[in-house]
Design an enzyme around this catalytic site. Structure first.
Site, PDB file in Angstrom:
ATOM      1  N   GLY A   1       2.193   8.623 -10.460  1.00 23.39           N
ATOM      2  CA  GLY A   1       0.839   9.126 -10.622  1.00 23.39           C
ATOM      3  C   GLY A   1      -0.062   8.183 -11.383  1.00 23.39           C
ATOM      4  O   GLY A   1       0.232   7.001 -11.538  1.00 23.39           O
TER       5      GLY A   1
ATOM      6  N   ARG B   1       7.876   1.377  -7.019  1.00 22.66           N
ATOM      7  CA  ARG B   1       6.557   1.151  -7.603  1.00 22.66           C
ATOM      8  C   ARG B   1       5.535   0.617  -6.597  1.00 22.66           C
ATOM      9  O   ARG B   1       5.814  -0.328  -5.854  1.00 22.66           O
ATOM     10  CB  ARG B   1       6.658   0.159  -8.768  1.00 22.66           C
ATOM     11  CG  ARG B   1       5.319   0.031  -9.509  1.00 22.66           C
ATOM     12  CD  ARG B   1       5.383  -0.881 -10.692  1.00 22.66           C
ATOM     13  NE  ARG B   1       4.146  -0.756 -11.484  1.00 22.66           N
ATOM     14  CZ  ARG B   1       3.691  -1.669 -12.308  1.00 22.66           C
ATOM     15  NH1 ARG B   1       4.353  -2.791 -12.490  1.00 22.66           N
ATOM     16  NH2 ARG B   1       2.563  -1.467 -12.970  1.00 22.66           N
TER      17      ARG B   1
ATOM     18  N   CYS C   1       3.833   5.986  -6.940  1.00 25.00           N
ATOM     19  CA  CYS C   1       5.222   5.610  -6.826  1.00 25.00           C
ATOM     20  C   CYS C   1       6.037   6.728  -6.202  1.00 25.00           C
ATOM     21  O   CYS C   1       5.545   7.790  -5.874  1.00 25.00           O
ATOM     22  CB  CYS C   1       5.791   5.273  -8.207  1.00 25.00           C
ATOM     23  SG  CYS C   1       4.778   4.123  -9.158  1.00 25.00           S
TER      24      CYS C   1
ATOM     25  N   ILE D   1     -12.902   6.742  10.526  1.00 28.33           N
ATOM     26  CA  ILE D   1     -12.270   6.838  11.840  1.00 28.33           C
ATOM     27  C   ILE D   1     -13.236   7.548  12.783  1.00 28.33           C
ATOM     28  O   ILE D   1     -13.755   8.622  12.464  1.00 28.33           O
ATOM     29  CB  ILE D   1     -10.947   7.615  11.756  1.00 28.33           C
ATOM     30  CG1 ILE D   1      -9.878   6.779  11.061  1.00 28.33           C
ATOM     31  CG2 ILE D   1     -10.465   8.026  13.138  1.00 28.33           C
ATOM     32  CD1 ILE D   1      -9.400   5.588  11.852  1.00 28.33           C
TER      33      ILE D   1
ATOM     34  N   SER E   1     -11.063  10.056  -2.072  1.00 33.55           N
ATOM     35  CA  SER E   1     -11.358  11.010  -1.005  1.00 33.55           C
ATOM     36  C   SER E   1     -12.246  12.121  -1.537  1.00 33.55           C
ATOM     37  O   SER E   1     -12.445  12.252  -2.742  1.00 33.55           O
ATOM     38  CB  SER E   1     -10.057  11.603  -0.445  1.00 33.55           C
ATOM     39  OG  SER E   1      -9.604  12.657  -1.269  1.00 33.55           O
TER      40      SER E   1
END
Length: 628
Positions: A74, A50, A2, A289, A361
């Protein structure tokens, strides 16, 4: 995930205009496209945008419970365990998400609640009974939080700088020290801001404000400690490493929306995907990518991993010379940001957002396990420094370095001038320069005499020197990693991921930054992090049963934009225009003749200034956007 904002009057509880809070969260609408909310009471206003991830309909914010009201950005990954613990203490929950856990946790534990949280977060809790506002940021600095004291005595805060810029009382004055920092490192560190007076709450810190008292200094509630050493065999420590990674990955796979992962084909993202596939009954969604330049295209490696784990894989090829996103990045970052890999990060986030709302990630492993090549050079140089006294090193290596020809184009082992000068310096100074972009000698030429006088001897590198000197560490690798975790990680890497992912409404999660994993890695013997020049040595050994050697031990590639070529080709006009920029010239801080000289030297091929010119392009556009 958020965007948050708020206003608090520490003195007299003056009314807060709801439209001001609304404007501050509207400026951050990209962070929360699924809804918004504001809440005001005497002397306080909180706002929230949100992006729904957990308890999609049941946890609107700002959320109140009795005298407590929270606005929160978070994810708390262990919220279910905390909820069970709080329920056993008598807490009654009305929602299924993690926001209410923070309210009940604050009531039960106060600031010590932070030690129990496993997650990424920035939040504000207002207590109307105690007349306090409590601001907190997660250990690693994954989520941002900016704040400023305004002329009317109020304190305003927001996830992004643009939230504060929406407040009409914020004076938009550039900060010369932040320009010095930016030119040195290519980003504005977390202890500085391009807008004078604005501060960023540091990672692992909180700010507790009580009405009727001055705004205090933030307090540190967490730090990483490299001073202790784990014992055990490489096999045992490797198994523990994978177990901790597994816990970090699985905890971040909890979501009520589609979830996937970035997959570059490098060790870190491949390890995350391997552990996701192990935990998931369905095919993991991955995206990559690719680039139209073979030397930077990692699609073949990503395909190898995708096939091995039967992922639902998507890829897209983009032009490595595509600089069309410059203005998009400038708008996303607010402050100048010259890490050109942000171009690729934005593109992979946009690709991921087409099919998922959350993406995992591999960020954090390089800092935690000494993955960057610069750690190898730092360790070798420190060994040489230990052989000679400082005055002798300065005299011998300094003299040789001054006369040795400069060769920025060569691989670092062949850049004898850089190595000789580094050996003449102390370890902290040399490392600070190695992570920098534009060195202090060139910066001295780029600043006007009045700017140098105004800086009063302030140098960006000194923060690294001080951090390394005071690090809870045993050796050179420890100190360098500690400094990177304090400065480079939150200032560059996590800022890049947060702004580019939030720009497209995507939540990025970093399982390799689970604080329990980071704390464990800090205890590993240095030769299990870096051995015979191989960074992340223990991680690679431990992942051999999961990943092929061609993935684990291939040369690190990364995304490298052809910046130098741009300023001798398509962006040559931009280089010329920099020297005539009113935005830069009117500050009175920059020597425009020197900018013209380096642009001319670069275009003519007489010198290599591509990265510095890129810094000025991003600085000029950012300052024009922020200051007009």
């Amino acid at each position: 995930m958020c965007g948050i904002a708020g206003i608090f009057h520490p003195g007299t509880p003056k009314p807060v205009e709801p439209n001001r809070v609304l404007a501050m969260i509207a400026a951050q609408a990209h962070r929360g496209p699924d809804g918004d909310g504001i809440w005001t009471a005497p002397g306080v206003g909180l706002g929230h945008r949100r992006l729904s991830i957990i308890d999609l309909e049941g946890s609107p914010q700002p959320m109140s419970d009795g005298p407590l009201t929270i606005t929160y950005n978070g994810e708390i990954y262990n919220f279910a365990d905390l909820r069970a613990e709080l329920t056993a203490k008598g807490a009654i929950f009305r929602t299924e998400g993690d926001t209410e856990v923070l309210l009940h946790g604050w009531r039960a534990w106060g600031p010590s609640m932070l030690d129990r949280l496993n997650g990424m977060f920035a939040f504000a809790i207002h207590d109307s009974q105690a007349h306090t506002l409590f601001l907190a940021r997660d250990r690693m600095g994954v989520k941002p939080l900016h704040y400023v004291e305004l002329a009317d005595g109020s304190l305003a805060f927001a996830s992004e700088l643009k939230g504060l810029l929406a407040h009409p009382q914020l004076r938009r004055v550039p900060d010369l020290g932040a320009v010095e920092d930016y030119l040195a490192f290519g980003y504005v560190p977390d202890d500085a801001c391009i807008v004078a007076g604005v501060k960023k709450l540091a990672a692992g810190h909180f700010l507790w404000i009580e009405r009727g008292r001055p705004v205090p200094q933030p307090r540190k509630w967490w730090d990483i400690d490299f001073s202790n050493r784990a014992t055990g065999s490489a096999k045992a420590l490797g198994e523990e490493l994978v177990d901790r990674m597994r816990v970090g990955v699985r905890s971040r796979m909890v979501a009520d929306v589609p979830l996937g992962a970035f997959l570059s084909g490098g060790v870190d993202s491949s390890a995350v995907v391997a552990l996701m596939a192990e935990a998931s009954p369905k095919a993991v969604r991955t995206c990559t990518i690719g680039f139209d330049e073979a030397g930077h295209d990692e699609r073949a490696f990503a395909d190898t991993v995708a096939r091995r784990f039967a992922t639902d894989h998507r890829e897209r090829v983009v032009a490595s010379g595509d600089f069309g996103l410059i203005d998009t990045l400038v708008a996303s970052f607010d402050e100048p940001f010259a890490d050109a890999s942000a171009l690729a990060t934005y593109q992979v986030c946009a690709l991921a957002r087409e099919s998922v709302t959350v993406a995992l990630s591999g960020d954090g492993a390089d800092e935690a396990l000494a993955g960057y090549r610069r750690y190898k050079f730092q360790a070798a140089e420190e060994r040489v420094r230990g052989l000679l006294p400082a005055h002798l090193r300065t005299e011998v290596f300094g003299t040789l370095g001054r006369f040795y020809p400069k060769a920025d184009w060569a691989p670092r082992p062949l850049r004898a001038k850089s190595t000789l000068l580094a050996l003449a310096q102390g370890g902290g100074e040399a490392y600070a320069r190695s992570v920098g972009v534009t060195g202090p000698e060139l910066r001295a030429q780029l600043f006007t005499g009045s700017a140098r006088a105004q800086l009063g001897g302030y140098r960006a590198e000194d923060r690294y020197v001080a951090t390394m000197a005071n690090a809870p560490a045993r050796d050179a690798i420890d100190r360098a990693q500690y400094a990177d975790i304090k400065h480079w990680l939150p200032g560059d890497i996590l800022t890049k991921v947060d702004r580019t992912s939030m720009a497209v409404g995507l939540e990025a999660r970093e399982p390799l930054l689970d604080h329990r994993l980071i704390e464990f890695c800090a205890t590993l013997p240095a030769n299990m992090r870096l051995r015979r020049g191989e960074g992340k040595w223990l991680l690679k050994k431990a992942m051999e049963p999961y990943l092929p050697r061609e993935i684990l031990y291939r040369q690190k590639m990364g995304f490298v934009t052809p910046i130098s070529a741009w300023f001798r080709g398509a962006l040559a006009g931009e280089a010329v225009a920099l020297a005539k920029s009113r935005t830069l010239g009117e500050t009175g801080w920059l020597d425009m003749a020197t900018i013209a000289r380096i642009a001319d030297e670069h275009r003519a091929g007489r010198a290599e200034h591509g990265r510095t010119l890129w810094q000025f392009v991003m600085l000029e556009r950012s300052m024009k956007r922020v200051f007009g």
